[in-house]
Motif scaffolding. Structure first.
Motif, PDB file in Angstrom:
ATOM      1  N   ARG B  49       0.877  -1.054  -0.330  1.00  0.00           N
ATOM      2  CA  ARG B  49      -0.173  -0.040   0.232  1.00  0.00           C
ATOM      3  C   ARG B  49       1.053   0.735   0.126  1.00  0.00           C
ATOM      4  N   LEU B 307      -4.480  -2.881   7.245  1.00  0.00           N
ATOM      5  CA  LEU B 307      -4.151  -3.930   6.082  1.00  0.00           C
ATOM      6  C   LEU B 307      -2.475  -4.299   5.955  1.00  0.00           C
ATOM      7  N   ILE B 328     -10.419  -1.121   2.087  1.00  0.00           N
ATOM      8  CA  ILE B 328     -10.285  -1.192   0.695  1.00  0.00           C
ATOM      9  C   ILE B 328     -10.590   0.411   0.536  1.00  0.00           C
ATOM     10  N   ALA B 331      -7.498   1.915   2.805  1.00  0.00           N
ATOM     11  CA  ALA B 331      -6.340   2.082   1.653  1.00  0.00           C
ATOM     12  C   ALA B 331      -6.597   2.836   0.595  1.00  0.00           C
ATOM     13  N   GLY B 332      -7.332   3.385   0.360  1.00  0.00           N
ATOM     14  CA  GLY B 332      -7.520   4.018  -1.115  1.00  0.00           C
ATOM     15  C   GLY B 332      -7.213   5.528  -0.623  1.00  0.00           C
ATOM     16  N   ARG B 334      -5.239   6.299   1.920  1.00  0.00           N
ATOM     17  CA  ARG B 334      -3.829   6.156   1.707  1.00  0.00           C
ATOM     18  C   ARG B 334      -3.280   7.119   0.646  1.00  0.00           C
TER      19      ARG B 334
ATOM     20  N   GLU C  91      -1.202 -12.530   3.547  1.00  0.00           N
ATOM     21  CA  GLU C  91      -2.399 -11.058   3.303  1.00  0.00           C
ATOM     22  C   GLU C  91      -3.263 -12.246   2.182  1.00  0.00           C
ATOM     23  N   ALA C  98      -7.795  -5.566  -4.301  1.00  0.00           N
ATOM     24  CA  ALA C  98      -8.688  -4.886  -4.355  1.00  0.00           C
ATOM     25  C   ALA C  98      -7.925  -3.552  -3.628  1.00  0.00           C
ATOM     26  N   VAL C  99      -6.643  -3.668  -2.931  1.00  0.00           N
ATOM     27  CA  VAL C  99      -5.900  -2.717  -2.753  1.00  0.00           C
ATOM     28  C   VAL C  99      -5.673  -1.760  -4.542  1.00  0.00           C
ATOM     29  N   GLU C 102      -7.321   0.088  -6.071  1.00  0.00           N
ATOM     30  CA  GLU C 102      -7.966   1.679  -5.755  1.00  0.00           C
ATOM     31  C   GLU C 102      -6.406   2.484  -6.093  1.00  0.00           C
ATOM     32  N   TYR C 103      -5.123   2.006  -6.576  1.00  0.00           N
ATOM     33  CA  TYR C 103      -4.461   2.695  -6.761  1.00  0.00           C
ATOM     34  C   TYR C 103      -4.095   3.188  -8.312  1.00  0.00           C
TER      35      TYR C 103
END
Lengths: 349, 349, 349
Positions: B49, B307, B328, B331-332, B334, C91, C98-99, C102-103
């Protein structure tokens, strides 16, 4: 420039040093030169300074950069021809290099020596095959026997920090070698009235047999600079640690550290293992680590090292943490050395 | 901002949260701010992440990014001063940090604790020496005792998801906290009429002794937010797992999970090992894993976790896969936390 | 395009090949398409060609690229559902995928088979779960059973190098298939008068059990191309090495290499391990390595291989270093295959 693997690939070292210093003064002056051009950096071995400084240099020129840790992210490479590949190597350098050349406009390669077979290392088999088969210009990021980006940065550092012309009236601002006005670069070493620095490459102790790449390369560049009237060059090492002769034409050679560094303006500290007893860790005499006591024998010399350095084994902390150390400054100049080389290559693409 | 290592480096946490949410609404509004600026991300440990979100944040701001997996691609680092480096470490952090500062305008560093010597870890020797010697602004990507980008993202997430002002007439669109109009950001927590969420940090089981960095940091940020009237903060853990006191000023502390989470609006699940019995894997009582049954004790709480999470060991799958999980989403966020911090640093370069 | 995992994800393979060749003619024609879009490349296994060509493809389209060596830089991933994660995995792929979604706007994933459990590999559990949970378009960078970017590059290479229309008067410049004018691309295979190349996939020896991903995928694409009247397709392998039938509809199958390659225009050399005796290294008969003697049986065939290739084990050096080898050219076309796929995805974002 199509290849940067040694000082012999450079037509005019004064001009290349001047280019590096001009880029330092104006880092983004050529930021369109590398548009849509890609630099591939291929590492067979660890790297910190070279990895980051060369990336940054390429970005400053507007290039894209792709980094390939070939030893970890790719396939084990075969370099020998004529072997049936039924062992541990998965891909031949002929294919691997050619493929990387398909995706990159310029490639950089780091490939250390194995220190097992001197001929193999000194023939630069891996590096030369890579150059031959990749089909694009190549920058050495340190090969088995040379580290030319380091040596260029070293010459840039000496040029930049050497005392300027004694009579300031000759040139306005000449006293601020480290604090030049924007766009201004130091005069070349050897210019009338500037005087010649005495530069000494001083062998240092270590616990492992290290390659000769950095000292070979430094010697080669300093000998060339000496031949062009830019400086005066001496090498000091214990008996048995002489570099291969072709790297040291014209260098004064000494086996006495104290004598060699007397009146030195720059002491370049570096360990290397024996060329004669190749790959072995030889015994060495006491008294070869530079410290403040030794520094007092010099002309208040600046002390250089390519890094990484083992503190208090190769070089005393009191020097590294003191005012005479140039090691960080020198590492910083790796950026401009790399940018000057990449710029010269981009201009001929 | 010159350093982002803990909540203490932030002048105004409400403002920083608002900045993150504004960037989320308009990611490219400052895409010229980082032009010709380079972020170096230095990892001594694994990262998913942090690695990706911080890269993306920098790219959104127009920066260049260079990633350095120091543990794999570079040299083994020495951190102690005054030692003769004749062992396994090849380079001292004094040089390594200084050199990276030569090539980068901002550095990020991830350095986990070793969990062997509490004083060494809690003195943040590695992180602090890196900051001291690199000479450029530094963002913590998780240090031995803190993970502030995570905590900022957590506070952003709570701010963003907390129920808005009860009377919608007070502010148009106030009910769509997760679906704001472009450029619109949620009101700060603690604004008149918005009410205070009850946030609980809940210890969870694990099979290994984990660092206290995430819970320390989360506690520190939540205590600060509580002090600023933004929320109400409780920590629940078995006896023997108390965090170091300086991280928990004003927090309610409980050894009873069910009591602690009663009426909670947010439950932040995380394992950590004992601060008192440092580095050891202590026995722990049954009943500390959050699941739907425990969730029913809360005020339909949102469940958070930094996470990576070990499913059905730390936190029940039924929660992670259910409607109350924010992991999630968190985490997004971040990305926006990192972008807000980098933006603040770029503005002061 | 939302997914590129096999030929079944492509609506019109002729159009996709044409797009790749158009991009080869004008690499930067769509350099704004990817502005502010990020490609994440996730590697569970080593990669050279895929890693570099896909990065470069994204850069040519103006995208940002983030590379994640998940096997080295991240956390050990769990793929099974319903297990208590109290072992070595840190993990779950549900969270990890999913994480990353996000990016990133598009993700690429490389995940080799384990060759231990055929059902698990052929169900593409890892790849499919990643696709399901990441929430963004995904490009396969080689999965357990397919390598579609390779196969697309292969079809591009055949299209590009196949002899043009026999009567040059039909189309100006038609004889310069490898030397087209800027912006000009070859006619599709199967166009009137162009004739059909005979393409043979030829099994080759190896010392390790290799995945079937490349031959499965190549077969699947060639069978589709054959069905569309673009070429004629044969597979040759020793008994026991038959591919899973659903990948080879319409292919001629032979157990006699010499017969199969008679009059071949393209021989695609590749080892694969047995599908039936899954994961085992079976004995194999002599005479399955392509060399110049075998080449003389063909219609002066071009020889292809996806690389890496073990010289003189899988394929004779005399072919690789001779005029009939297309392997480097083919690797170069990986770039345009990837760029065509990314372009199609970007257009639907």
């Amino acid at each position: 420039m199509k290849l940067f693997s040694s000082v012999h690939d450079v037509q005019d070292i004064k001009q290349l040093v001047a280019s590096a210093l001009a880029l330092k003064a104006s880092p983004y002056a050529h930021s369109d030169l590398g548009k849509n051009k890609t630099l591939g950096l291929v590492f067979m071995n660890p790297s910190l300074r070279t990895r980051l400084s060369t990336q940054k240099a390429a970005l400053n020129l507007g290039m894209n950069v792709m980094v390939m840790n070939m030893d970890k992210e790719g396939w084990a490479l075969e370099t020998q021809d004529g072997v049936i590949m039924n062992g541990t190597t998965v891909e031949h350098i002929r294919e691997a290099a050619a493929v990387m050349g398909e995706y990159c406009d310029i490639l950089g390669l780091r490939s250390f020596p194995k220190l097992q077979n001197r001929d193999e290392d000194y023939n630069e088999e891996f590096f030369n095959k890579f150059v031959k088969f990749c089909g694009v210009p190549v920058v050495s990021l340190e090969s088995a026997t040379r580290h030319p980006l380091q040596s260029l940065a070293d010459l840039v550092t000496i040029t930049e920090t050497w005392k300027p012309i004694p009579n300031p009236s000759q040139r306005e601002g000449s006293s601020k070698s480290l604090n030049l006005a924007e766009g201004e670069t130091p005069l070349p070493l050897g210019e009338a009235g500037r005087g010649l620095p005495k530069v000494v490459l001083a062998w240092a102790p270590h616990i492992k047999p290290l390659p000769q790449a950095v000292p070979n390369s430094f010697a080669e560049w300093m000998c060339k600079a000496q031949a062009e009237g830019m400086l005066d060059f001496t090498i000091a090492q214990p008996e048995g640690f002489e570099l291969e002769e072709s790297f040291t034409p014209g260098a004064k050679i000494s086996h006495n550290l104290d004598e060699a560094i007397a009146d030195a303006d720059y002491v370049y500290v570096k360990n290397w293992s024996s060329y004669k007893e190749y790959g072995k860790l030889l015994d060495f005499p006491e008294g070869w680590m530079m410290n403040n006591k030794k520094l007092s024998l010099t002309n208040n010399a600046k002390v250089m090292h390519c890094l990484p350095v083992r503190r208090d084994l190769e070089l005393a902390s009191e020097i590294l943490d003191g005012p005479n150390s140039l090691v960080i400054h020198e590492a910083g100049n790796r950026l401009w050395a790399a940018q000057a080389v990449l710029k010269a290559m981009l201009e001929e693409l």
